[in-house]
Write a protein that holds these residues in place. Structure first.
Motif, PDB file in Angstrom:
ATOM      1  N   GLY A 380       0.808  -1.202   0.000  1.00  0.00           N
ATOM      2  CA  GLY A 380       0.000   0.000   0.000  1.00  0.00           C
ATOM      3  C   GLY A 380       0.842   1.252   0.000  1.00  0.00           C
ATOM      4  N   THR A 381       0.227   2.393  -0.323  1.00  0.00           N
ATOM      5  CA  THR A 381       0.963   3.652  -0.402  1.00  0.00           C
ATOM      6  C   THR A 381       0.136   4.798   0.146  1.00  0.00           C
ATOM      7  OG1 THR A 381       0.098   4.293  -2.578  1.00  0.00           O
ATOM      8  CG2 THR A 381       2.077   2.914  -2.542  1.00  0.00           C
ATOM      9  N   HIS A 382       0.843   5.861   0.465  1.00  0.00           N
ATOM     10  CA  HIS A 382       0.228   7.182   0.648  1.00  0.00           C
ATOM     11  C   HIS A 382       0.791   8.040  -0.469  1.00  0.00           C
ATOM     12  CE1 HIS A 382       0.130  11.385   1.987  1.00  0.00           C
ATOM     13  NE2 HIS A 382      -0.983  11.054   2.610  1.00  0.00           N
ATOM     14  N   ASP A 383       0.014   8.259  -1.489  1.00  0.00           N
ATOM     15  CA  ASP A 383       0.503   9.021  -2.630  1.00  0.00           C
ATOM     16  C   ASP A 383       0.376  10.516  -2.348  1.00  0.00           C
ATOM     17  OD1 ASP A 383       1.115   6.820  -4.314  1.00  0.00           O
ATOM     18  OD2 ASP A 383      -1.033   6.511  -4.610  1.00  0.00           O
ATOM     19  N   THR A 390       8.395  20.989  11.938  1.00  0.00           N
ATOM     20  CA  THR A 390       8.912  20.705  13.276  1.00  0.00           C
ATOM     21  C   THR A 390       7.941  19.834  14.061  1.00  0.00           C
ATOM     22  OG1 THR A 390      10.174  22.767  13.325  1.00  0.00           O
ATOM     23  CG2 THR A 390       9.656  21.754  15.450  1.00  0.00           C
ATOM     24  N   SER A 391       6.659  20.014  13.820  1.00  0.00           N
ATOM     25  CA  SER A 391       5.636  19.206  14.501  1.00  0.00           C
ATOM     26  C   SER A 391       5.459  17.832  13.877  1.00  0.00           C
ATOM     27  CB  SER A 391       4.296  19.946  14.478  1.00  0.00           C
ATOM     28  OG  SER A 391       3.887  20.210  13.138  1.00  0.00           O
ATOM     29  N   GLY A 392       6.138  17.574  12.762  1.00  0.00           N
ATOM     30  CA  GLY A 392       6.061  16.273  12.112  1.00  0.00           C
ATOM     31  C   GLY A 392       5.046  16.245  10.986  1.00  0.00           C
ATOM     32  N   ALA A 393       4.747  15.055  10.509  1.00  0.00           N
ATOM     33  CA  ALA A 393       3.767  14.854   9.442  1.00  0.00           C
ATOM     34  C   ALA A 393       3.148  13.478   9.620  1.00  0.00           C
ATOM     35  CB  ALA A 393       4.422  14.974   8.070  1.00  0.00           C
ATOM     36  N   ARG A 394       1.983  13.299   9.026  1.00  0.00           N
ATOM     37  CA  ARG A 394       1.260  12.040   9.171  1.00  0.00           C
ATOM     38  C   ARG A 394       0.767  11.602   7.797  1.00  0.00           C
ATOM     39  NH1 ARG A 394      -0.503  11.417  14.894  1.00  0.00           N
ATOM     40  NH2 ARG A 394      -0.655   9.162  15.144  1.00  0.00           N
ATOM     41  N   ALA A 395       0.729  10.281   7.593  1.00  0.00           N
ATOM     42  CA  ALA A 395       0.246   9.722   6.338  1.00  0.00           C
ATOM     43  C   ALA A 395      -0.540   8.452   6.613  1.00  0.00           C
ATOM     44  CB  ALA A 395       1.412   9.410   5.402  1.00  0.00           C
ATOM     45  N   GLN A 396      -1.602   8.263   5.855  1.00  0.00           N
ATOM     46  CA  GLN A 396      -2.379   7.031   5.921  1.00  0.00           C
ATOM     47  C   GLN A 396      -2.027   6.184   4.702  1.00  0.00           C
ATOM     48  OE1 GLN A 396      -4.486   6.235   8.567  1.00  0.00           O
ATOM     49  NE2 GLN A 396      -3.556   8.085   9.433  1.00  0.00           N
ATOM     50  N   VAL A 397      -1.432   5.031   4.947  1.00  0.00           N
ATOM     51  CA  VAL A 397      -1.061   4.120   3.867  1.00  0.00           C
ATOM     52  C   VAL A 397      -2.244   3.192   3.598  1.00  0.00           C
ATOM     53  CG1 VAL A 397       0.479   2.241   3.169  1.00  0.00           C
ATOM     54  CG2 VAL A 397       1.396   4.224   4.406  1.00  0.00           C
ATOM     55  N   ARG A 398      -2.798   3.296   2.398  1.00  0.00           N
ATOM     56  CA  ARG A 398      -3.954   2.480   2.028  1.00  0.00           C
ATOM     57  C   ARG A 398      -3.486   1.097   1.592  1.00  0.00           C
ATOM     58  NH1 ARG A 398      -4.522   7.367  -0.212  1.00  0.00           N
ATOM     59  NH2 ARG A 398      -3.835   6.610  -2.249  1.00  0.00           N
ATOM     60  N   GLU A 491      -6.234  -5.789  10.661  1.00  0.00           N
ATOM     61  CA  GLU A 491      -7.437  -5.981   9.850  1.00  0.00           C
ATOM     62  C   GLU A 491      -7.924  -4.699   9.191  1.00  0.00           C
ATOM     63  OE1 GLU A 491      -8.403  -8.990   9.264  1.00  0.00           O
ATOM     64  OE2 GLU A 491      -6.898  -9.751  10.661  1.00  0.00           O
ATOM     65  N   ALA A 492      -7.425  -3.544   9.635  1.00  0.00           N
ATOM     66  CA  ALA A 492      -7.868  -2.279   9.050  1.00  0.00           C
ATOM     67  C   ALA A 492      -7.361  -2.145   7.624  1.00  0.00           C
ATOM     68  CB  ALA A 492      -7.363  -1.119   9.903  1.00  0.00           C
ATOM     69  N   ASP A 493      -7.978  -1.235   6.861  1.00  0.00           N
ATOM     70  CA  ASP A 493      -7.564  -1.057   5.466  1.00  0.00           C
ATOM     71  C   ASP A 493      -6.508   0.026   5.302  1.00  0.00           C
ATOM     72  OD1 ASP A 493      -9.103   1.122   6.030  1.00  0.00           O
ATOM     73  OD2 ASP A 493     -10.557   0.812   4.417  1.00  0.00           O
ATOM     74  N   THR A 494      -6.028   0.598   6.415  1.00  0.00           N
ATOM     75  CA  THR A 494      -4.953   1.584   6.357  1.00  0.00           C
ATOM     76  C   THR A 494      -3.967   1.352   7.497  1.00  0.00           C
ATOM     77  OG1 THR A 494      -6.156   3.189   7.729  1.00  0.00           O
ATOM     78  CG2 THR A 494      -6.423   3.370   5.322  1.00  0.00           C
ATOM     79  N   LEU A 495      -2.763   1.842   7.286  1.00  0.00           N
ATOM     80  CA  LEU A 495      -1.745   1.891   8.324  1.00  0.00           C
ATOM     81  C   LEU A 495      -1.410   3.359   8.572  1.00  0.00           C
ATOM     82  CD1 LEU A 495       0.652  -0.950   7.080  1.00  0.00           C
ATOM     83  CD2 LEU A 495      -0.826  -1.044   9.101  1.00  0.00           C
TER      84      LEU A 495
END
Length: 524
Positions: A380-383, A390-398, A491-495
């Protein structure tokens, strides 16, 4: 023939009571007294690794341009050597490549011979050898040896080992190596390039490449401890205006601690071989990039004589007339042991680790010496690009349902005969203008690993070999995925991927990630 023995820099407390360090300092001073265009000068040697000198394609108008480096040392920027010398010798360092270890070994040998010549001329021992900094050693060896922090030598002259632009992991001038995340985990690898049950990709020594001055993915030895130590020693100035010499390949070799760090990396490669692990035996590694018409590895020896070498010329310490005072390491786990631990965690049927026959190196048991992986498959990817603040970043990998099911099924049916998948998280096309940074990567709130951005600036420059595509970082997340499986959290569809910088991100030097992706890799 004399055998030169490289010894621990922390002998005699790491002070100038260690005569290896005292003579090193005097030899460095002698090389620093030579002009930039002298093949035997400190400055010329630093530029062999990489440079940002005015009048060259790598020139930078401010820091890290060599003209903007705060003394000490006072870095000369003229006179430039001939174009032929720059084309032959400069900007050679091999990174993110299976040539990383052998290129740096030849580079160290040439520097060592320059220093030894100076030592002998000053009345020192003809047996002098370059010491190493074993920051993974016992007691307080994670700290920089005190000889590198003193203002003067015992005779009262300025200490050439002292560097102004050396700030440490907390950006306060306290130079030490945090353990963890810095580790010697790579020493449990059993293959040089590739992956197996004991070795995450791309292997101990790095991925197969041609001449590689920047870009691609670091091998496990290069990724940790090499890159981590560079960034920890260099650090950032307290006001954030600039960063330490060790943090960037274009200025790193100006810091005398560079060569002791690389002596330890070289020692780790020698230790790895001493445990029975083999280097590549194919001609494309043995002959280096020059074997297929690429740029050769060439360094100047005393007197300016060029030495052209290939990995085959430097892989055997015995033929090079030097060794280390200590090549012992902790007992290495074989591939079957690593698999046994995983199977137990996953609740698979119990198994007993295979025992090698008498006289057989443990690293040759089971699949230890073989690249047993098959082609990886995208889970899976987060395109879309992420900007790391500085606060970071977040991504949902499908997660692709069909591939995710393959991964889950491999964990459910894991056995000795059917090993579970290994999984990787990639930060692809990471770009930025400042290397003195680490990123902590979390997967569903589990720490997946820490990456050091050493080499990022050069790999992001559009006129460099990789066209500004940046770096790709690969984290082995097998243990995290195993834990999520055991916790019934797969079991979820994202990480959920969270990326946190360890230092504030300068708005004038943004960091971007082109894509976050997860791969599965099946093993035979």
């Amino acid at each position: 023939m004399t055998t030169y023995v490289r010894s621990n820099a922390w002998n005699n407390g790491g002070t100038f009571n260690n005569t290896d360090l005292l003579w090193y300092a005097k030899g460095v001073a002698a090389m620093m007294a030579k002009p930039l265009d002298d093949r035997n000068s400190w400055w010329f040697f630093a530029a062999i690794h990489a440079e940002y000198l005015p009048g060259t394609p790598n020139a930078q108008p401010g820091f890290p341009g060599w003209q903007a480096i705060p003394p000490a040392p006072a870095v000369p920027v003229t006179p430039l050597p001939s174009q032929a010398d720059m084309d032959t010798y400069w900007d050679q360092c091999q990174h993110q490549s299976w040539y990383f270890a052998p290129w740096h070994r030849g580079y160290l040998i040439a520097l060592e011979e320059q220093i030894r010549q100076a030592v002998v001329a000053l009345g020192g021992p003809a047996t002098w050898a370059l010491p190493y900094w074993n920051y993974l050693g016992p007691d307080n060896q994670y700290e920089i040896p005190p000889a590198f922090t003193q203002a003067t030598l015992p005779d009262g002259t300025a200490n050439p080992l002292l560097v102004t632009a050396r700030y440490g992991p907390q950006n306060n001038g306290d130079i030490y190596i945090p353990i963890p995340p810095v580790s010697g985990k790579c020493m449990n690898n059993t293959i040089y390039t590739g992956s197996n049950s004991a070795t995450p990709r791309p292997g101990f020594g790095g991925p197969k490449t041609g001449f590689s001055h920047s870009g691609n993915v670091s091998g496990n030895l290069e990724s940790n401890p090499h890159n981590q130590v560079h960034v920890d020693v260099g650090g950032n100035a307290p006001d954030g205006s600039l960063y330490g010499l060790m943090s960037d390949p274009g200025i790193a070799a100006l810091d005398p601690i560079f060569y002791l760090h690389h002596a330890n990396i070289d020692r780790m490669w020698a230790q790895w071989n001493a445990k029975g692990n083999a280097n590549p035996d194919t001609s494309d590694w043995l002959l280096g990039p020059a074997g297929s018409g690429g740029r050769p590895f060439v360094v100047p020896l005393p007197g300016g004589t060029p030495w052209t070498y290939a990995p085959k010329d430097v892989e055997d310490l015995g033929k090079l007339d030097y060794t280390y005072d200590d090549l012992t390491t902790a007992t290495q786990a074989v591939a079957s042991d690593a698999l046994a631990v995983r199977l137990q965690k996953l609740g698979a049927p119990a198994m007993t680790a295979q025992t090698p026959k008498s006289g057989t190196p443990r690293s040759s048991a089971s699949d230890a010496g073989k690249d047993t992986a098959v082609a990886s498959e995208l889970v899976g990817t987060h395109d879309g690009a992420l900007q790391i603040k500085t606060s970071g970043a977040r991504a949902q990998v499908r997660i692709a349902p069909d591939v995710g099911a393959k991964l889950t099924n491999s964990l459910k049916s894991a056995s000795l005969e059917s090993p579970p998948d290994r999984t990787y998280l990639q930060l692809e096309n990471v770009q930025g203008a400042r290397d003195a940074q680490k990123l902590q990567v979390y997967l569903n709130e589990h720490l997946a690993g820490t990456v050091a951005l050493f080499g990022l600036r050069r790999a992001s420059m559009g006129d460099q070999a990789h066209g500004g595509s940046g770096l790709t970082f690969e984290l082995d997340i097998t243990g995290v995925i195993d834990s999520l499986f055991v916790e019934n959290a797969l079991e979820a569809d994202t990480l959920d991927v969270k990326i946190l910088p360890t230092n504030p991100v300068n708005p004038d030097a943004p960091i971007t990630v082109g894509r976050v992706s997860v791969y599965r890799e099946q093993h035979q």
